[in-house]
Design an enzyme around this catalytic site. Sequence first.
Site, PDB file in Angstrom:
ATOM      1  N   ASP A 196       0.820  -1.231   0.060  1.00 50.50           N
ATOM      2  CA  ASP A 196      -0.058  -0.037  -0.031  1.00 50.50           C
ATOM      3  C   ASP A 196       0.768   1.213   0.135  1.00 50.50           C
ATOM      4  OD1 ASP A 196      -2.134  -1.577   0.503  1.00 50.50           O
ATOM      5  OD2 ASP A 196      -1.505  -1.955   2.238  1.00 50.50           O
TER       6      ASP A 196
ATOM      7  N   HIS B 232      -4.718  -3.398   6.431  1.00 47.53           N
ATOM      8  CA  HIS B 232      -4.252  -3.794   4.947  1.00 47.53           C
ATOM      9  C   HIS B 232      -5.923  -4.114   4.601  1.00 47.53           C
ATOM     10  CE1 HIS B 232      -2.853  -4.966   1.297  1.00 47.53           C
ATOM     11  NE2 HIS B 232      -2.992  -6.290   1.572  1.00 47.53           N
TER      12      HIS B 232
END
Length: 337
Positions: free
Chosen positions: A163, A191
């Site tokens: 990410d 996440h």
Amino acid sequence: MSPSCAEPIRVLVTGAAGQIAYSLLYSIANGDVFGKDQPVVLMLLDIPPMLPVLDGVVMELQDCALPLLKEVIPTDQEEVAFKDLDAAILVGSMPRKDGMERKDLLKANVAIFKSQGAALDKYAKKTVKVLVVGNPANTNCLIAAKSAPSIPKENFSCLTRLDHNRACSQVASRCGVPADKVKNVIIWGNHSSTQYPDVHHCVVNVQGSVKPAFDVVKDDDWLKGSFIATVQQRGAAVIKARKLSSAMSAAKAICDHMRNIWMGTAEGEFISMGVYSSGNTYGVPDDLIYSFPVTIKDKTWKIVDALTINDFSRARMDATAAELVEERDAATSFLSA
């Protein structure tokens, strides 16, 4: 020190016959993660039906003729895979199938990571560094850590570097600079699609001049809107396009994450990883694996303190924490069941 002199380290990859591992194993065996003078013994764990595929992966690793790769051991036995480990990269998990309730997915993964945590506790070195990749990564990591009471919780982390890298790339692209000119983006929280990609502390190097990302991008609506949504939804976008989940980019992020643990972070730079929340200064509840900005030195991470948090950020940091609390409570109820 020449490769032949250093003591090999034992590195486990689970889900080793899968897509991510296929993109990952060469980089580990080639010294791109643990160092060009560090020999490795690769332990490859997968479920019994995948062992024939795993044999093919072993053949390919052998055929790469890599001087740092001392041994490759494929197995479906935890007591073999987890023995005397220096590093464990837990990629394998139960994927979500069509029509599967989220709680059923959580329950299946609690069983996997409870077992692997117990195996770490029983067989691995107490200094082992454990990276959980398999989703839901934060909660799987917490379950593994709780199931390995003799290993410090600080030794466990989960992957939010993908990410982080996605966020860096988006900002770099928008600013017209290479990705390495963007520093100190932050992924806060889970996440999942509630993660908060934060660029309030991000800086961009434009032709030798380092400036805040907001000043370089000059588009607050984009940074507070579609930028965040793009990073949050990027995994789903890759699946829609490829009909498979991110593998090459996930493997690259794993390499970045583990290399930082082994080699440290650069001066003045922080990266994002999911780590154990305990008495942090950001009001994040304790006993979660939550993604924070961290610096790393001597294989030890430290949360970057005293960053200013505005109301916009606060709300998003709290929302992703709330999701993690809910996940944790559901998972721990299965743990004790």
